[in-house]
Design a protein around this motif. Structure first.
Motif, mmCIF file in Angstrom:
data_model
loop_
_atom_site.group_PDB
_atom_site.id
_atom_site.type_symbol
_atom_site.label_atom_id
_atom_site.label_comp_id
_atom_site.label_asym_id
_atom_site.label_seq_id
_atom_site.Cartn_x
_atom_site.Cartn_y
_atom_site.Cartn_z
ATOM 1 N N UNK A 272 23.722 -16.776 -30.262
ATOM 2 C CA UNK A 272 24.097 -16.021 -31.063
ATOM 3 C C UNK A 272 22.895 -14.685 -31.272
ATOM 4 N N UNK A 273 21.961 -15.508 -31.635
ATOM 5 C CA UNK A 273 20.694 -14.729 -32.010
ATOM 6 C C UNK A 273 20.299 -13.584 -30.779
ATOM 7 N N UNK A 274 20.280 -14.278 -29.795
ATOM 8 C CA UNK A 274 20.223 -13.366 -28.382
ATOM 9 C C UNK A 274 21.126 -12.322 -28.169
ATOM 10 N N UNK A 275 22.557 -12.573 -28.598
ATOM 11 C CA UNK A 275 23.322 -11.933 -28.345
ATOM 12 C C UNK A 275 23.289 -10.579 -29.300
ATOM 13 N N UNK A 276 22.967 -11.081 -30.416
ATOM 14 C CA UNK A 276 22.751 -9.726 -31.482
ATOM 15 C C UNK A 276 21.506 -8.935 -31.469
ATOM 16 N N UNK A 277 20.568 -9.511 -30.727
ATOM 17 C CA UNK A 277 19.461 -8.656 -30.350
ATOM 18 C C UNK A 277 19.741 -7.533 -29.125
ATOM 19 N N UNK A 278 20.416 -8.247 -28.283
ATOM 20 C CA UNK A 278 20.916 -7.157 -27.239
ATOM 21 C C UNK A 278 21.869 -5.984 -27.913
ATOM 22 N N UNK A 279 22.561 -6.580 -28.744
ATOM 23 C CA UNK A 279 23.845 -5.601 -29.225
ATOM 24 C C UNK A 279 23.101 -4.583 -30.029
ATOM 25 N N UNK A 280 21.994 -5.014 -30.825
ATOM 26 C CA UNK A 280 21.175 -4.027 -31.579
ATOM 27 C C UNK A 280 20.420 -2.895 -30.603
ATOM 28 N N UNK A 281 20.350 -3.047 -29.231
ATOM 29 C CA UNK A 281 19.672 -2.363 -28.364
ATOM 30 C C UNK A 281 20.684 -1.182 -27.762
ATOM 31 N N UNK A 282 21.824 -1.320 -28.160
ATOM 32 C CA UNK A 282 23.120 -0.535 -27.484
ATOM 33 C C UNK A 282 23.280 0.666 -28.366
ATOM 34 N N UNK A 283 23.219 1.899 -27.627
ATOM 35 C CA UNK A 283 23.404 3.198 -28.192
ATOM 36 C C UNK A 283 24.919 3.367 -28.101
ATOM 37 N N UNK A 284 25.759 3.278 -29.008
ATOM 38 C CA UNK A 284 27.234 3.223 -28.929
ATOM 39 C C UNK A 284 27.655 4.577 -28.331
ATOM 40 N N UNK A 285 26.693 5.675 -28.716
ATOM 41 C CA UNK A 285 27.376 6.925 -28.420
ATOM 42 C C UNK A 285 27.183 7.068 -26.766
ATOM 43 N N UNK A 286 26.388 6.344 -26.084
ATOM 44 C CA UNK A 286 26.035 6.484 -24.605
ATOM 45 C C UNK A 286 27.215 5.609 -23.923
ATOM 46 N N UNK A 287 28.185 4.980 -24.568
ATOM 47 C CA UNK A 287 29.147 4.202 -23.876
ATOM 48 C C UNK A 287 30.648 5.039 -23.493
ATOM 49 N N UNK A 288 30.894 4.320 -22.429
ATOM 50 C CA UNK A 288 32.248 4.876 -22.021
ATOM 51 C C UNK A 288 33.223 4.156 -22.847
ATOM 52 N N UNK A 289 34.452 4.843 -22.919
ATOM 53 C CA UNK A 289 35.542 4.270 -23.726
ATOM 54 C C UNK A 289 35.979 3.035 -23.596
ATOM 55 N N UNK A 290 36.137 2.551 -22.451
ATOM 56 C CA UNK A 290 36.233 0.936 -22.395
ATOM 57 C C UNK A 290 35.094 0.024 -22.998
ATOM 58 N N UNK A 291 33.631 0.496 -22.613
ATOM 59 C CA UNK A 291 32.621 -0.418 -23.499
ATOM 60 C C UNK A 291 32.590 -0.294 -24.859
ATOM 61 N N UNK A 292 33.104 0.920 -25.332
ATOM 62 C CA UNK A 292 33.172 1.305 -26.712
ATOM 63 C C UNK A 292 33.999 0.311 -27.329
ATOM 64 N N UNK A 293 35.081 -0.232 -26.923
ATOM 65 C CA UNK A 293 36.168 -1.099 -27.296
ATOM 66 C C UNK A 293 35.361 -2.518 -27.372
ATOM 67 N N UNK A 294 34.711 -2.943 -26.259
ATOM 68 C CA UNK A 294 33.959 -4.240 -26.264
ATOM 69 C C UNK A 294 32.931 -4.207 -27.187
ATOM 70 N N UNK A 295 32.137 -3.035 -27.546
ATOM 71 C CA UNK A 295 31.176 -3.181 -28.336
ATOM 72 C C UNK A 295 31.707 -3.455 -29.725
ATOM 73 N N UNK A 296 32.850 -2.856 -30.236
ATOM 74 C CA UNK A 296 33.473 -3.125 -31.578
ATOM 75 C C UNK A 296 33.711 -4.564 -31.604
#
Length: 309
Positions: A272-296
């Motif tokens: 979980x900690x590693x997953x949170x660290x990687x998600x914190x690196x994501x700039x959601x404005x850079x994501x495509x529509x399908x990826x944005x759903x996964x991000x949420x």
């Protein structure tokens, strides 16, 4: 000088037509090893120095479209290709082909399937015509690629397999990279994921021979995604980390997409900690529509603040 002698311009236009088609995905020839933001700025600056629809403008614009495609900036690619398609201007045939090819891919990602199909049919028609005039295996790659996305996937697999066999002794790194990357994609589209893995590895080898960072990153990322989908999560984790290490900045959409996949993988591994660290690196404005759903979904699962969405 923006204005050129008419005869010279005609000769250069023929060369540029061939160059724009035959060197697709080689934008790094223009901005070798520059990070994504600087490459974009350089290409746009050079484009602004020429009158629209002149020889040099087509040359730079073709490379800029390649840049947008290879760095997964598909929304501006979608908007630009449609703008140029609808311009009151007769473009060189190979530039038209490039426009329709990229438009078909971009519109498909944004779920405008009807337009994507229309552009794909036009691209196939133009590629077939230029193949007759200028025989080139890269034209066959393009036709097979469009068949894979919008036509007969079995036919696409057979076309790529024949190309791999026919050119197996070729030392042309660009051709080999295109063949193996697309053969793997074609097998992937047929859910033959395990069968695609050796070809993913060949695509990485040839991308490294070609020497362009974005090609190498995408080839490694595609292998990582395949490992993820066949359940080899630790291998996927290591392979995505390898790809991430090659980015010079976090501005590329692919950087955020790969970090998102790492968050997904680590969550599945109960890290979980590693997953949170990687998600914190994501700039959601850079994501495509399908990826944005996964991000949420991941933000909710990992109890992260997603209010900025």
């Amino acid at each position: 000088m923006k204005k050129r002698n008419g005869i010279l311009a005609s000769l250069l236009l023929l060369c540029t037509q061939l160059l724009a088609a035959d060197n697709m995905h080689n934008f790094e020839d223009v901005c070798y090893e520059l990070p994504v933001p600087k490459c974009s700025a350089k290409l746009l600056k050079e484009q602004s120095e020429y009158d629209p629809f002149t020889t040099d403008w087509y040359f730079i614009t073709a490379h800029y479209l390649d840049f947008l495609y290879e760095t997964t900036n598909l929304l501006p690619l979608k908007n630009l290709t449609e703008q140029y398609i609808n311009a009151d201007q007769r473009h060189p045939i190979t530039f038209q082909t490039q426009l329709y090819f990229y438009a078909s891919k971009a519109f498909s990602v944004y779920d405008e399937k009807e337009k994507a199909q229309q552009y794909a049919k036009k691209a196939i028609s133009l590629v077939s015509a230029t193949s007759d005039s200028f025989p080139n295996p890269l034209r066959t790659v393009e036709i097979a690629n469009l068949e894979m996305v919008f036509g007969d996937r079995d036919k696409a697999v057979k076309m790529f397999s024949r190309l791999a066999q026919k050119y197996k002794k070729s030392k042309d790194a660009k051709l080999q990279h295109e063949i193996y990357a697309n053969l793997a994609n074609a097998l992937y589209s047929q859910n033959q994921l395990l069968e695609s893995i050796p070809h993913r590895k060949s695509a990485i080898f040839w991308a490294k021979q070609l020497g362009f960072t974005e090609n190498i990153i995408m080839a490694i990322g595609n292998l990582a995604r395949t490992y993820q989908l066949v359940g080899q999560l630790q291998l996927a984790n290591e392979t995505y980390q390898n790809a991430i290490s090659l980015f010079k900045t976090g501005e590329s959409p692919n950087y955020s997409i790969f970090q998102l996949r790492l968050a997904e993988i680590n969550a599945a591994l109960s890290l979980q900690n590693e997953a949170k660290a990687h998600l914190a690196e994501v700039k959601f404005t850079k994501l495509l529509p399908g990826h944005l759903t996964l991000y949420k979904q991941l933000a909710q699962k990992l109890d992260l603040e997603a209010s900025s969405l």
